[in-house]
Design an enzyme around this catalytic site. Structure first.
Site, mmCIF file in Angstrom:
data_model
loop_
_atom_site.group_PDB
_atom_site.id
_atom_site.type_symbol
_atom_site.label_atom_id
_atom_site.label_comp_id
_atom_site.label_asym_id
_atom_site.label_seq_id
_atom_site.Cartn_x
_atom_site.Cartn_y
_atom_site.Cartn_z
ATOM 1 N N ASP A 10 0.856 -1.178 0.000
ATOM 2 C CA ASP A 10 0.000 0.000 0.000
ATOM 3 C C ASP A 10 0.896 1.232 0.000
ATOM 4 O O ASP A 10 2.124 1.112 -0.127
ATOM 5 C CB ASP A 10 -0.988 -0.023 1.173
ATOM 6 C CG ASP A 10 -0.362 0.252 2.532
ATOM 7 O OD1 ASP A 10 0.881 0.369 2.638
ATOM 8 O OD2 ASP A 10 -1.117 0.352 3.513
ATOM 9 N N HIS A 11 0.303 2.388 0.144
ATOM 10 C CA HIS A 11 1.070 3.633 0.102
ATOM 11 C C HIS A 11 2.126 3.701 1.199
ATOM 12 O O HIS A 11 3.198 4.248 0.990
ATOM 13 C CB HIS A 11 0.119 4.837 0.196
ATOM 14 C CG HIS A 11 -0.753 4.807 1.416
ATOM 15 N ND1 HIS A 11 -1.871 3.995 1.506
ATOM 16 C CD2 HIS A 11 -0.654 5.455 2.588
ATOM 17 C CE1 HIS A 11 -2.425 4.163 2.699
ATOM 18 N NE2 HIS A 11 -1.708 5.043 3.378
ATOM 19 N N CYS A 67 3.168 -2.926 4.015
ATOM 20 C CA CYS A 67 2.343 -1.753 4.303
ATOM 21 C C CYS A 67 3.092 -0.945 5.356
ATOM 22 O O CYS A 67 4.269 -1.201 5.604
ATOM 23 C CB CYS A 67 0.930 -2.140 4.744
ATOM 24 S SG CYS A 67 0.791 -3.039 6.300
ATOM 25 N N GLY A 68 2.457 0.029 5.959
ATOM 26 C CA GLY A 68 3.156 0.884 6.911
ATOM 27 C C GLY A 68 3.810 0.117 8.049
ATOM 28 O O GLY A 68 4.999 0.261 8.316
ATOM 29 N N THR A 69 3.037 -0.716 8.732
ATOM 30 C CA THR A 69 3.569 -1.510 9.843
ATOM 31 C C THR A 69 3.722 -2.985 9.486
ATOM 32 O O THR A 69 4.404 -3.717 10.191
ATOM 33 C CB THR A 69 2.641 -1.437 11.071
ATOM 34 O OG1 THR A 69 1.365 -1.991 10.713
ATOM 35 C CG2 THR A 69 2.495 -0.012 11.579
ATOM 36 N N GLY A 70 3.035 -3.418 8.452
ATOM 37 C CA GLY A 70 2.987 -4.836 8.095
ATOM 38 C C GLY A 70 1.801 -5.549 8.717
ATOM 39 O O GLY A 70 1.440 -6.641 8.280
ATOM 40 N N GLY A 72 -1.559 -4.695 8.824
ATOM 41 C CA GLY A 72 -2.737 -4.771 7.960
ATOM 42 C C GLY A 72 -2.581 -5.778 6.842
ATOM 43 O O GLY A 72 -3.484 -6.578 6.578
ATOM 44 N N HIS A 100 9.980 -23.305 10.163
ATOM 45 C CA HIS A 100 9.037 -23.948 11.069
ATOM 46 C C HIS A 100 7.590 -23.848 10.601
ATOM 47 O O HIS A 100 6.790 -24.748 10.874
ATOM 48 C CB HIS A 100 9.136 -23.354 12.465
ATOM 49 C CG HIS A 100 10.405 -23.716 13.160
ATOM 50 N ND1 HIS A 100 10.625 -23.424 14.484
ATOM 51 C CD2 HIS A 100 11.532 -24.339 12.735
ATOM 52 C CE1 HIS A 100 11.831 -23.853 14.838
ATOM 53 N NE2 HIS A 100 12.401 -24.408 13.786
ATOM 54 N N ASN A 101 7.220 -22.749 9.950
ATOM 55 C CA ASN A 101 5.817 -22.498 9.618
ATOM 56 C C ASN A 101 5.501 -22.617 8.134
ATOM 57 O O ASN A 101 4.348 -22.452 7.748
ATOM 58 C CB ASN A 101 5.395 -21.109 10.113
ATOM 59 C CG ASN A 101 5.710 -20.911 11.577
ATOM 60 O OD1 ASN A 101 6.531 -20.085 11.923
ATOM 61 N ND2 ASN A 101 5.085 -21.692 12.435
ATOM 62 N N ARG A 111 7.353 1.481 7.378
ATOM 63 C CA ARG A 111 7.666 2.548 8.328
ATOM 64 C C ARG A 111 8.392 2.006 9.545
ATOM 65 O O ARG A 111 8.631 2.733 10.506
ATOM 66 C CB ARG A 111 6.379 3.255 8.752
ATOM 67 C CG ARG A 111 5.685 3.945 7.584
ATOM 68 C CD ARG A 111 4.391 4.586 7.985
ATOM 69 N NE ARG A 111 3.765 5.215 6.832
ATOM 70 C CZ ARG A 111 2.458 5.263 6.638
ATOM 71 N NH1 ARG A 111 1.628 4.722 7.518
ATOM 72 N NH2 ARG A 111 1.964 5.850 5.566
ATOM 73 N N HIS A 136 6.732 -30.043 12.509
ATOM 74 C CA HIS A 136 6.376 -28.846 11.752
ATOM 75 C C HIS A 136 5.383 -29.178 10.640
ATOM 76 O O HIS A 136 4.457 -28.399 10.376
ATOM 77 C CB HIS A 136 7.623 -28.161 11.200
ATOM 78 C CG HIS A 136 8.545 -27.698 12.281
ATOM 79 N ND1 HIS A 136 8.132 -26.882 13.318
ATOM 80 C CD2 HIS A 136 9.849 -27.946 12.504
ATOM 81 C CE1 HIS A 136 9.134 -26.655 14.126
ATOM 82 N NE2 HIS A 136 10.204 -27.293 13.656
ATOM 83 N N ARG A 139 2.017 -29.393 12.375
ATOM 84 C CA ARG A 139 1.467 -28.085 12.741
ATOM 85 C C ARG A 139 0.966 -27.315 11.525
ATOM 86 O O ARG A 139 -0.100 -26.698 11.580
ATOM 87 C CB ARG A 139 2.524 -27.284 13.506
ATOM 88 C CG ARG A 139 2.823 -27.912 14.859
ATOM 89 C CD ARG A 139 4.048 -27.330 15.502
ATOM 90 N NE ARG A 139 4.365 -28.059 16.727
ATOM 91 C CZ ARG A 139 5.544 -28.056 17.311
ATOM 92 N NH1 ARG A 139 6.546 -27.351 16.786
ATOM 93 N NH2 ARG A 139 5.749 -28.737 18.418
#
Length: 152
Positions: A10-11, A67-70, A72, A100-101, A111, A136, A139
């Site tokens: 995103d922006h 995105c800004g923080t990751g 969203g 593992h995942n 940001r 793993h 899971r």
């Protein structure tokens, strides 16, 4: 032929994605860019959904979403069954997300992380294989069962 990486931002993640994309292209990686293509405000779920579906349907093999923080993008990506998106802020997290995942989408915050760190995280994520250890596999299988339940 190598893997195809779905790119989505995103922006708030646009500037960092431009740096990541430049690095990926310079190292010969194939990318499919789902946008956004500017710093103009946009809605991250609208960008994340088609990129996540492209991974789920096999058009792309893995993804990098920013995105800004990751946060969203992580939430939006993980709404798609079959997607295991991991928000990573360092190389150890990226390694464990893959090992593992069996994460198939790396998410970062534009940001939150500088471009040098982001490139290192991307390289760690892309170069780490799933461990394939029984615990793993079990899971990740449980996560896949949740996807079936969610589909209804």
């Amino acid at each position: 032929m190598g893997i195809i990486i779905a790119l989505a931002c995103d922006h708030g993640g646009f500037s960092l994605m431009e740096e990541v994309k430049k690095h990926l292209i310079s190292t010969g990686k194939d990318c499919k860019d789902f946008g956004t293509f500017s710093q103009e405000s946009c809605d991250y779920p609208v960008i994340a959904a088609p990129a996540a579906h492209a991974i789920n349907d096999g058009t792309c093999d893995t993804g990098i979403f920013i995105c800004g923080t990751g946060i969203g993008m992580s939430i939006a990506a993980n709404k798609t069954p079959g997607i295991r998106a991991a928000l990573c802020t360092d190389c150890y997290m990226a390694e464990m997300a893959r090992s593992h995942n069996d994460a198939n989408v790396l998410v970062m915050g534009g940001r939150v992380i500088d471009s040098k760190s982001a490139v290192e995280i991307v390289e760690t994520f892309l170069s780490t294989d799933f461990s394939n250890e029984e615990k793993h596999r079990r899971r990740v299988g449980m996560l896949n069962d949740l996807d079936v339940i969610r589909k209804g």
